[in-house]
Design a protein around this motif. Sequence first.
Motif, PDB file in Angstrom:
ATOM      1  N   PHE A   1     -74.654 -47.401  71.770  1.00  0.00           N
ATOM      2  CA  PHE A   1     -75.288 -48.087  70.638  1.00  0.00           C
ATOM      3  C   PHE A   1     -74.247 -48.652  69.677  1.00  0.00           C
ATOM      4  CE2 PHE A   1     -75.853 -43.399  70.079  1.00  0.00           C
ATOM      5  CZ  PHE A   1     -74.865 -43.194  69.124  1.00  0.00           C
ATOM      6  N   HIS A   2     -72.956 -48.574  70.044  1.00  0.00           N
ATOM      7  CA  HIS A   2     -71.899 -49.108  69.195  1.00  0.00           C
ATOM      8  C   HIS A   2     -71.029 -50.070  70.001  1.00  0.00           C
ATOM      9  CE1 HIS A   2     -72.321 -47.105  65.461  1.00  0.00           C
ATOM     10  NE2 HIS A   2     -72.055 -45.894  65.879  1.00  0.00           N
ATOM     11  N   THR A   3     -70.214 -50.818  69.258  1.00  0.00           N
ATOM     12  CA  THR A   3     -69.323 -51.798  69.867  1.00  0.00           C
ATOM     13  C   THR A   3     -68.443 -51.205  70.970  1.00  0.00           C
ATOM     14  OG1 THR A   3     -69.288 -53.086  67.851  1.00  0.00           O
ATOM     15  CG2 THR A   3     -67.378 -53.335  69.311  1.00  0.00           C
ATOM     16  N   HIS A   4     -67.865 -50.028  70.716  1.00  0.00           N
ATOM     17  CA  HIS A   4     -66.894 -49.471  71.653  1.00  0.00           C
ATOM     18  C   HIS A   4     -67.522 -49.245  73.042  1.00  0.00           C
ATOM     19  CE1 HIS A   4     -63.191 -46.572  71.884  1.00  0.00           C
ATOM     20  NE2 HIS A   4     -63.301 -47.338  72.945  1.00  0.00           N
ATOM     21  N   GLY A   5     -68.601 -48.470  73.090  1.00  0.00           N
ATOM     22  CA  GLY A   5     -69.202 -48.126  74.386  1.00  0.00           C
ATOM     23  C   GLY A   5     -69.999 -49.271  74.983  1.00  0.00           C
ATOM     24  N   THR A  17     -61.096 -38.216  69.160  1.00  0.00           N
ATOM     25  CA  THR A  17     -61.606 -36.856  69.430  1.00  0.00           C
ATOM     26  C   THR A  17     -61.596 -36.544  70.929  1.00  0.00           C
ATOM     27  OG1 THR A  17     -62.976 -36.939  67.447  1.00  0.00           O
ATOM     28  CG2 THR A  17     -63.627 -35.336  69.127  1.00  0.00           C
ATOM     29  N   PHE A  18     -61.863 -37.547  71.780  1.00  0.00           N
ATOM     30  CA  PHE A  18     -61.830 -37.306  73.233  1.00  0.00           C
ATOM     31  C   PHE A  18     -60.438 -36.783  73.621  1.00  0.00           C
ATOM     32  CE2 PHE A  18     -65.191 -40.607  74.927  1.00  0.00           C
ATOM     33  CZ  PHE A  18     -66.089 -40.162  73.987  1.00  0.00           C
ATOM     34  N   TYR A  19     -59.409 -37.445  73.065  1.00  0.00           N
ATOM     35  CA  TYR A  19     -58.047 -37.113  73.493  1.00  0.00           C
ATOM     36  C   TYR A  19     -57.570 -35.803  72.897  1.00  0.00           C
ATOM     37  CZ  TYR A  19     -58.347 -41.718  75.474  1.00  0.00           C
ATOM     38  OH  TYR A  19     -58.766 -42.784  76.228  1.00  0.00           O
ATOM     39  N   THR A  20     -57.990 -35.481  71.658  1.00  0.00           N
ATOM     40  CA  THR A  20     -57.575 -34.182  71.105  1.00  0.00           C
ATOM     41  C   THR A  20     -58.273 -33.063  71.885  1.00  0.00           C
ATOM     42  OG1 THR A  20     -59.146 -34.555  69.323  1.00  0.00           O
ATOM     43  CG2 THR A  20     -56.866 -34.852  68.769  1.00  0.00           C
ATOM     44  N   ARG A  21     -59.511 -33.289  72.290  1.00  0.00           N
ATOM     45  CA  ARG A  21     -60.202 -32.259  73.091  1.00  0.00           C
ATOM     46  C   ARG A  21     -59.542 -32.108  74.463  1.00  0.00           C
ATOM     47  NH1 ARG A  21     -66.688 -32.862  71.611  1.00  0.00           N
ATOM     48  NH2 ARG A  21     -66.384 -32.490  69.397  1.00  0.00           N
ATOM     49  N   MET A  22     -59.112 -33.216  75.060  1.00  0.00           N
ATOM     50  CA  MET A  22     -58.438 -33.122  76.373  1.00  0.00           C
ATOM     51  C   MET A  22     -57.111 -32.385  76.244  1.00  0.00           C
ATOM     52  SD  MET A  22     -59.390 -36.875  77.867  1.00  0.00           S
ATOM     53  CE  MET A  22     -58.547 -36.793  79.441  1.00  0.00           C
ATOM     54  N   GLU A  53     -53.573 -47.789  72.157  1.00  0.00           N
ATOM     55  CA  GLU A  53     -54.458 -47.833  70.983  1.00  0.00           C
ATOM     56  C   GLU A  53     -54.705 -49.272  70.554  1.00  0.00           C
ATOM     57  OE1 GLU A  53     -53.334 -45.530  67.528  1.00  0.00           O
ATOM     58  OE2 GLU A  53     -55.295 -45.869  66.604  1.00  0.00           O
ATOM     59  N   ARG A  54     -55.975 -49.519  70.224  1.00  0.00           N
ATOM     60  CA  ARG A  54     -56.380 -50.854  69.748  1.00  0.00           C
ATOM     61  C   ARG A  54     -57.226 -50.658  68.501  1.00  0.00           C
ATOM     62  NH1 ARG A  54     -61.303 -50.032  68.757  1.00  0.00           N
ATOM     63  NH2 ARG A  54     -62.704 -49.491  70.412  1.00  0.00           N
ATOM     64  N   TYR A  55     -57.505 -51.784  67.803  1.00  0.00           N
ATOM     65  CA  TYR A  55     -58.211 -51.720  66.524  1.00  0.00           C
ATOM     66  C   TYR A  55     -59.260 -52.814  66.450  1.00  0.00           C
ATOM     67  CZ  TYR A  55     -58.464 -53.437  61.623  1.00  0.00           C
ATOM     68  OH  TYR A  55     -58.855 -53.942  60.410  1.00  0.00           O
ATOM     69  N   ILE A  83     -64.619 -41.686  58.591  1.00  0.00           N
ATOM     70  CA  ILE A  83     -64.861 -41.843  60.034  1.00  0.00           C
ATOM     71  C   ILE A  83     -64.788 -40.464  60.677  1.00  0.00           C
ATOM     72  CG2 ILE A  83     -64.237 -43.021  62.160  1.00  0.00           C
ATOM     73  CD1 ILE A  83     -62.913 -45.188  60.627  1.00  0.00           C
ATOM     74  N   SER A  84     -65.942 -39.999  61.135  1.00  0.00           N
ATOM     75  CA  SER A  84     -66.066 -38.652  61.699  1.00  0.00           C
ATOM     76  C   SER A  84     -66.348 -38.764  63.190  1.00  0.00           C
ATOM     77  CB  SER A  84     -67.216 -37.934  60.972  1.00  0.00           C
ATOM     78  OG  SER A  84     -67.475 -36.703  61.577  1.00  0.00           O
ATOM     79  N   GLY A  85     -65.376 -38.397  63.994  1.00  0.00           N
ATOM     80  CA  GLY A  85     -65.561 -38.466  65.451  1.00  0.00           C
ATOM     81  C   GLY A  85     -65.914 -39.875  65.912  1.00  0.00           C
ATOM     82  N   GLY A  86     -65.446 -40.899  65.186  1.00  0.00           N
ATOM     83  CA  GLY A  86     -65.727 -42.284  65.575  1.00  0.00           C
ATOM     84  C   GLY A  86     -67.004 -42.841  64.976  1.00  0.00           C
ATOM     85  N   PHE A  87     -67.786 -41.995  64.293  1.00  0.00           N
ATOM     86  CA  PHE A  87     -68.986 -42.500  63.598  1.00  0.00           C
ATOM     87  C   PHE A  87     -68.626 -42.778  62.153  1.00  0.00           C
ATOM     88  CE2 PHE A  87     -71.973 -39.986  66.579  1.00  0.00           C
ATOM     89  CZ  PHE A  87     -72.104 -41.075  67.421  1.00  0.00           C
ATOM     90  N   ARG A  89     -77.681 -36.394  61.417  1.00  0.00           N
ATOM     91  CA  ARG A  89     -76.886 -35.161  61.277  1.00  0.00           C
ATOM     92  C   ARG A  89     -75.408 -35.454  61.006  1.00  0.00           C
ATOM     93  NH1 ARG A  89     -79.286 -30.898  60.018  1.00  0.00           N
ATOM     94  NH2 ARG A  89     -77.668 -29.589  60.926  1.00  0.00           N
ATOM     95  N   PHE A  90     -74.874 -36.479  61.628  1.00  0.00           N
ATOM     96  CA  PHE A  90     -73.437 -36.713  61.473  1.00  0.00           C
ATOM     97  C   PHE A  90     -73.069 -37.185  60.068  1.00  0.00           C
ATOM     98  CE2 PHE A  90     -74.960 -40.889  62.849  1.00  0.00           C
ATOM     99  CZ  PHE A  90     -74.232 -41.762  62.061  1.00  0.00           C
ATOM    100  N   LYS A  91     -74.068 -37.585  59.266  1.00  0.00           N
ATOM    101  CA  LYS A  91     -73.784 -38.022  57.888  1.00  0.00           C
ATOM    102  C   LYS A  91     -73.895 -36.856  56.901  1.00  0.00           C
ATOM    103  CE  LYS A  91     -75.964 -42.537  58.655  1.00  0.00           C
ATOM    104  NZ  LYS A  91     -77.140 -43.349  58.313  1.00  0.00           N
TER     105      LYS A  91
END
Length: 482
Positions: free
Chosen positions: A196-200, A241-246, A288-290, A387-391, A452-454
């Motif tokens: 539901f976002h640009t990235h995915g 967050t994906f990479y810190t978890r990995m 990394e990109r922006y 920006i929390s976990g990309g949200f 919830r994420f807010k």
Amino acid sequence: MSVNTLMSALLTHQPDNALFLNTPDGFALEYGPLRKRVAQTAAHLQAVGVKPGDRVLCQIAKSPEGLLLYLATVAAGAVFVPLNTGYTGAEIDYFLGDADPTLLVLDETTEAARCVAERRGVHVATPIELTASGPEAFPVARGGADLAAILYTSGTTGRSKGAMLTHDNLLSNAQVLRDLWQFTQDDSLLHALPIFHTHGLFVATNIMLLAGGRMVFLPSFDIDAVAGHLPECTAMMGVPTFYTRMLGDPRFTRKALAHMRVFVSGSAPLLAESHAGFKARTGHAILERYGMTETNMITSNPYDGDRRAGTVGHPLPGVEMRITAPDAQGIGVVEVKGPNVTPGYWRNTEKTAESFTEDGWFITGDLGQLDADGYLSIVGRQKDLVISGGFNVYPKEVEVEIDALPGVVESAVYGLPDPDLGEVVAAAIVLKADGAMDVASLGAALSDKLARFKIPRRVRVLPELPRNTMGKVQKAQLRAEG
Ligand code: MCA
Ligand code: AMP
């Protein structure tokens, strides 16, 4: 003959081309059947009254049907408007009013949802109903300047704004990124982001469809599923967050990831230490990109060449970027121009006018600095944003809801560093006499209002908010106090 700009580019691959989609539960779809199912879904959309230019508002779990719905909406000449699955009924009601859709798509069409939507004259359906087999519709002709999607982003004033994205915005960015990151039909992308976002939705999916490659489509970022499916993939895209978890999981070794071609990160700052840690552990320099919802991707580190930790690289080919009003260290506001940039906000000429300079540059609100080799670093934000976990969470939106609660005088919402999510939402609250408020009671009070994420994960009750002589709340001081 006129064509549907985006669909003509995305759905061109040979019917027997590599698998397009493959989910853990065994769902598989090749390009030939994909085209057919998109055409069938477009016919269903037309049958329920969706016409070119109409909005299709969706709040649906990630699934192959969700992706078909995106493609079919664009094929029908309509405008796809996906919503975060965490949004509450109150939030959806706002989007229904603002987007003014013809169709609302929900995983389960409850009686209540139907009533709310039908009161507004909106048809309600499920993805399963809309993607069932049936007659096929041809893609409706749409030019590059026509809208393909509207993505809502919260605003500094607390109201979400719909960023309008044209066929050209999406296609130009996907073409540039496919070429820059060298995606081909031999690639297989581990797709664990929401759609539901640009990235995915756009960065990941449009690139893979253009390249004619394969996606392993995970419903969410589940570390065991990621470990299980990476061996069959060549690339992965994720939020930091994906990479810190990995990095916290011993299975992701140099040997286990030796076959991977590229790991891309974005949506939030990747800490230089995560970049270095991943390189040391796996041998891969994360690329990394922006970008922003309104602009799609703006800059990227090089595919071939030095991927510098703590930087987001250079402007993409065809995208112009400048740093306005730099201070003594060269830090200023990042502004952008190019085929990637939104024409503006949906039915909001005032916000559109505020977001562009007089000479047509989009003002990102990010503070950037260039190094001697032209690599951009995002060093801060002019906009008040967590920006929390990309949200993205805009503090104003949360403050408005907290301030409306009985017993609250005022509040300040800000971000605190978090090892897993990068930042988490925190609130400092001033209460009327004898009040009490903690994380649990605040969460309960806001649960039907905000996703919830807010909702703040840390809460402090203060006798008053720290203010400067101008009366402005000092969020930097609140952050420093923790
Ligand atoms: C879930 N929760 C969160 C978040 N995600 N809370 C704060 N921040 C979050 N990001 C809450 C849930 O509501 C739930 O709350 C609890 O955490 C556990 O939920 P779960 O789904 O298990 O969460 P998770 O697995 O820990 O999810 C974290 C995640 C996910 C994997 C980082 O949020 C994610 O996939 N984020 C990606 C976001 C993204 O795609 N951003 C791109 C935006 P409770 O327990 O209270 O019910 S596009 C963009 O920014 C631009 C354009 C760009 O450049 O890409
Ligand atoms: P969104 O509103 O979801 O489009 O988020 C866009 C914002 O995310 C940008 O304006 C930046 O503040 C931030 N962002 C995206 N990618 C990066 C990155 N690689 N590094 C730092 N911030 C980023």
